[in-house]
Design a protein around this motif. Structure first.
Motif, PDB file in Angstrom:
ATOM      1  N   HIS A 117       1.081  -0.803  -0.207  1.00 58.99           N
ATOM      2  CA  HIS A 117      -0.279  -0.362  -0.568  1.00 58.99           C
ATOM      3  C   HIS A 117       0.650   1.339   0.292  1.00 58.99           C
ATOM      4  N   LYS A 118       2.340   1.071   0.029  1.00 56.37           N
ATOM      5  CA  LYS A 118       3.287   2.082   0.473  1.00 56.37           C
ATOM      6  C   LYS A 118       4.127   1.804  -0.513  1.00 56.37           C
ATOM      7  N   LEU A 119       4.645   1.183  -1.309  1.00 54.85           N
ATOM      8  CA  LEU A 119       5.415   0.936  -2.263  1.00 54.85           C
ATOM      9  C   LEU A 119       5.973   1.732  -2.608  1.00 54.85           C
ATOM     10  N   TRP A 120       7.732   1.840  -2.292  1.00 55.33           N
ATOM     11  CA  TRP A 120       8.674   2.563  -3.148  1.00 55.33           C
ATOM     12  C   TRP A 120       8.864   4.231  -1.866  1.00 55.33           C
ATOM     13  N   LYS A 121       6.977   4.137  -1.032  1.00 52.03           N
ATOM     14  CA  LYS A 121       7.456   5.067  -0.486  1.00 52.03           C
ATOM     15  C   LYS A 121       8.793   5.497   0.132  1.00 52.03           C
ATOM     16  N   PRO A 122       9.362   6.812   0.032  1.00 52.29           N
ATOM     17  CA  PRO A 122      10.891   7.018   0.683  1.00 52.29           C
ATOM     18  C   PRO A 122      10.287   6.988   2.174  1.00 52.29           C
ATOM     19  N   LEU A 123      11.497   6.642   3.109  1.00 51.16           N
ATOM     20  CA  LEU A 123      11.476   7.403   4.594  1.00 51.16           C
ATOM     21  C   LEU A 123      11.026   8.325   4.471  1.00 51.16           C
ATOM     22  N   ASN A 124      10.087   8.655   5.899  1.00 52.81           N
ATOM     23  CA  ASN A 124       9.038  10.120   6.015  1.00 52.81           C
ATOM     24  C   ASN A 124       9.190  10.418   7.059  1.00 52.81           C
ATOM     25  N   ASP A 125       8.474  11.426   8.153  1.00 55.23           N
ATOM     26  CA  ASP A 125       8.773  11.881   8.882  1.00 55.23           C
ATOM     27  C   ASP A 125       7.876  11.826   9.648  1.00 55.23           C
ATOM     28  N   GLU A 126       6.753  10.251   9.216  1.00 53.04           N
ATOM     29  CA  GLU A 126       6.074   9.850  10.046  1.00 53.04           C
ATOM     30  C   GLU A 126       5.887   8.541  10.505  1.00 53.04           C
ATOM     31  N   SER A 127       7.091   7.965   9.357  1.00 48.07           N
ATOM     32  CA  SER A 127       7.855   6.646   9.586  1.00 48.07           C
ATOM     33  C   SER A 127       8.644   6.409  10.740  1.00 48.07           C
ATOM     34  N   ASP A 128       8.376   4.957  11.432  1.00 48.57           N
ATOM     35  CA  ASP A 128       8.376   4.173  12.519  1.00 48.57           C
ATOM     36  C   ASP A 128       9.653   3.780  12.457  1.00 48.57           C
ATOM     37  N   ILE A 129      10.256   3.492  13.333  1.00 47.64           N
ATOM     38  CA  ILE A 129      11.749   2.456  13.486  1.00 47.64           C
ATOM     39  C   ILE A 129      11.108   1.315  13.836  1.00 47.64           C
ATOM     40  N   ASP A 130      11.449   0.050  12.685  1.00 49.13           N
ATOM     41  CA  ASP A 130      10.880  -0.893  13.188  1.00 49.13           C
ATOM     42  C   ASP A 130      11.705  -1.642  13.430  1.00 49.13           C
ATOM     43  N   MET A 131      11.746  -2.266  14.494  1.00 48.73           N
ATOM     44  CA  MET A 131      12.596  -3.313  15.640  1.00 48.73           C
ATOM     45  C   MET A 131      12.198  -4.432  15.776  1.00 48.73           C
ATOM     46  N   VAL A 132      13.208  -5.806  15.327  1.00 42.98           N
ATOM     47  CA  VAL A 132      12.311  -7.095  15.737  1.00 42.98           C
ATOM     48  C   VAL A 132      13.758  -7.983  16.147  1.00 42.98           C
ATOM     49  N   ILE A 133      13.470  -8.809  17.565  1.00 45.20           N
ATOM     50  CA  ILE A 133      13.736  -9.418  18.468  1.00 45.20           C
ATOM     51  C   ILE A 133      13.599 -10.971  17.035  1.00 45.20           C
ATOM     52  N   ILE A 134      14.707 -11.526  17.485  1.00 46.85           N
ATOM     53  CA  ILE A 134      14.722 -12.748  16.754  1.00 46.85           C
ATOM     54  C   ILE A 134      15.864 -14.363  18.188  1.00 46.85           C
ATOM     55  N   SER A 135      14.773 -14.254  18.160  1.00 49.48           N
ATOM     56  CA  SER A 135      14.353 -14.994  19.824  1.00 49.48           C
ATOM     57  C   SER A 135      14.006 -16.248  20.051  1.00 49.48           C
ATOM     58  N   ASN A 136      14.589 -17.764  20.330  1.00 48.43           N
ATOM     59  CA  ASN A 136      13.753 -18.599  20.754  1.00 48.43           C
ATOM     60  C   ASN A 136      12.466 -18.510  21.781  1.00 48.43           C
ATOM     61  N   ASP A 137      14.089 -18.156  22.604  1.00 45.36           N
ATOM     62  CA  ASP A 137      13.377 -17.648  24.275  1.00 45.36           C
ATOM     63  C   ASP A 137      12.571 -16.824  24.502  1.00 45.36           C
ATOM     64  N   ILE A 138      12.518 -15.836  23.978  1.00 45.32           N
ATOM     65  CA  ILE A 138      12.067 -14.611  24.196  1.00 45.32           C
ATOM     66  C   ILE A 138      10.255 -15.303  23.399  1.00 45.32           C
ATOM     67  N   PHE A 139      10.723 -15.689  22.101  1.00 45.65           N
ATOM     68  CA  PHE A 139       8.570 -16.299  21.463  1.00 45.65           C
ATOM     69  C   PHE A 139       7.997 -16.772  22.323  1.00 45.65           C
ATOM     70  N   ASP A 140       9.165 -17.927  22.978  1.00 45.50           N
ATOM     71  CA  ASP A 140       8.317 -19.129  24.256  1.00 45.50           C
ATOM     72  C   ASP A 140       7.822 -19.166  25.186  1.00 45.50           C
ATOM     73  N   LEU A 141       8.554 -16.814  25.981  1.00 49.17           N
ATOM     74  CA  LEU A 141       8.048 -17.149  26.684  1.00 49.17           C
ATOM     75  C   LEU A 141       6.764 -16.826  26.488  1.00 49.17           C
ATOM     76  N   TYR A 142       7.224 -15.016  25.612  1.00 52.00           N
ATOM     77  CA  TYR A 142       5.747 -15.082  25.256  1.00 52.00           C
ATOM     78  C   TYR A 142       4.290 -15.666  25.446  1.00 52.00           C
ATOM     79  N   TRP A 143       4.743 -16.960  24.519  1.00 51.41           N
ATOM     80  CA  TRP A 143       4.011 -18.242  23.787  1.00 51.41           C
ATOM     81  C   TRP A 143       2.617 -18.823  25.197  1.00 51.41           C
ATOM     82  N   LYS A 144       3.906 -19.444  25.891  1.00 52.62           N
ATOM     83  CA  LYS A 144       3.516 -20.173  27.150  1.00 52.62           C
ATOM     84  C   LYS A 144       3.238 -18.718  27.816  1.00 52.62           C
ATOM     85  N   GLU A 145       3.178 -17.234  28.419  1.00 54.75           N
ATOM     86  CA  GLU A 145       2.446 -16.865  28.769  1.00 54.75           C
ATOM     87  C   GLU A 145       0.677 -16.375  28.735  1.00 54.75           C
ATOM     88  N   LEU A 146       1.154 -16.310  27.028  1.00 59.58           N
ATOM     89  CA  LEU A 146      -0.053 -16.083  26.556  1.00 59.58           C
ATOM     90  C   LEU A 146      -1.179 -16.931  26.424  1.00 59.58           C
TER      91      LEU A 146
END
Length: 197
Positions: A77-106
């Motif tokens: 829906h915003k293909l090739w749109k340049p980074l702008n003032d409204e853009s977020d900084i999207d971070m990801v955590i890649i971790s089976n330990d953290i994933f499984d912790l949230y999985w169990k709690e959920l």
């Protein structure tokens, strides 16, 4: 390197039949300094360190994605749109330990603490499950309010709009690198198959 130069390089790789979707994914998403920190790459380490310290993981398990990383969006829906003032900084955590912790709690919360759902909660739950099946936990899709959800958003709010620029910082969790790469490979395939170059 300017956004235009980054976009041109990306499109060249997309058109290169000798490069696999996985190679493009690794080159543009797994490696390199994000566009947003191109002038000061030490900030990339600092944001990774801040998140890694919070979740007691290695900095290698934290990556930036999205337009802050590339300099432009590849979302349909915003293909090739340049980074702008409204853009977020999207971070990801890649971790089976953290994933499984949230999985169990959920699991505990959903099946023991919150057995009945409203229609809206059920709709949100189904969206959450779609991502979950792909090895991805998106806290913005958490179906209910529970302590870990509040803690998650409070942490990312606490590092937003400060030392990393006037931007909101968001986070998500992948169970392992396999799922991270498969998600991005799928996006690359769609761009190539859809003739959107």
């Amino acid at each position: 390197m300017t956004i235009e130069e980054r976009l041109d390089n990306f499109k060249v790789d997309l058109k290169d039949n000798t490069m696999s979707n996985l190679q493009i994914t690794r080159r543009h998403f797994s490696f390199g300094t994000p566009y947003i920190f191109d002038k000061d790459e030490s900030k990339y380490y600092k944001i990774k360190e801040k998140i890694a310290d919070k979740f007691l993981i290695h900095t290698d398990s934290v990556k930036m994605v999205g337009s802050a990383k590339l300099g432009f969006s590849i979302a349909p829906h915003k293909l090739w749109k340049p980074l702008n003032d409204e853009s977020d900084i999207d971070m990801v955590i890649i971790s089976n330990d953290i994933f499984d912790l949230y999985w169990k709690e959920l699991f505990e919360f959903n099946n023991i603490d919150h057995t009945s759902r409203t229609e809206e909660e059920d709709k949100q739950y189904k969206k959450f499950i779609e991502y979950f099946f792909r090895g991805w936990i998106r806290p913005d899709k958490f179906p209910f309010s529970y302590s870990k959800k509040k803690e998650w958003f409070e942490f990312f709010k606490s590092i937003s709009y400060k030392e990393f620029g006037e931007k909101k910082i968001t986070g998500a969790i992948y169970r392992e690198n396999y799922f991270f790469e498969k998600y991005h490979e799928s996006n690359i395939k769609n761009l190539r198959d859809g003739g959107l170059l």
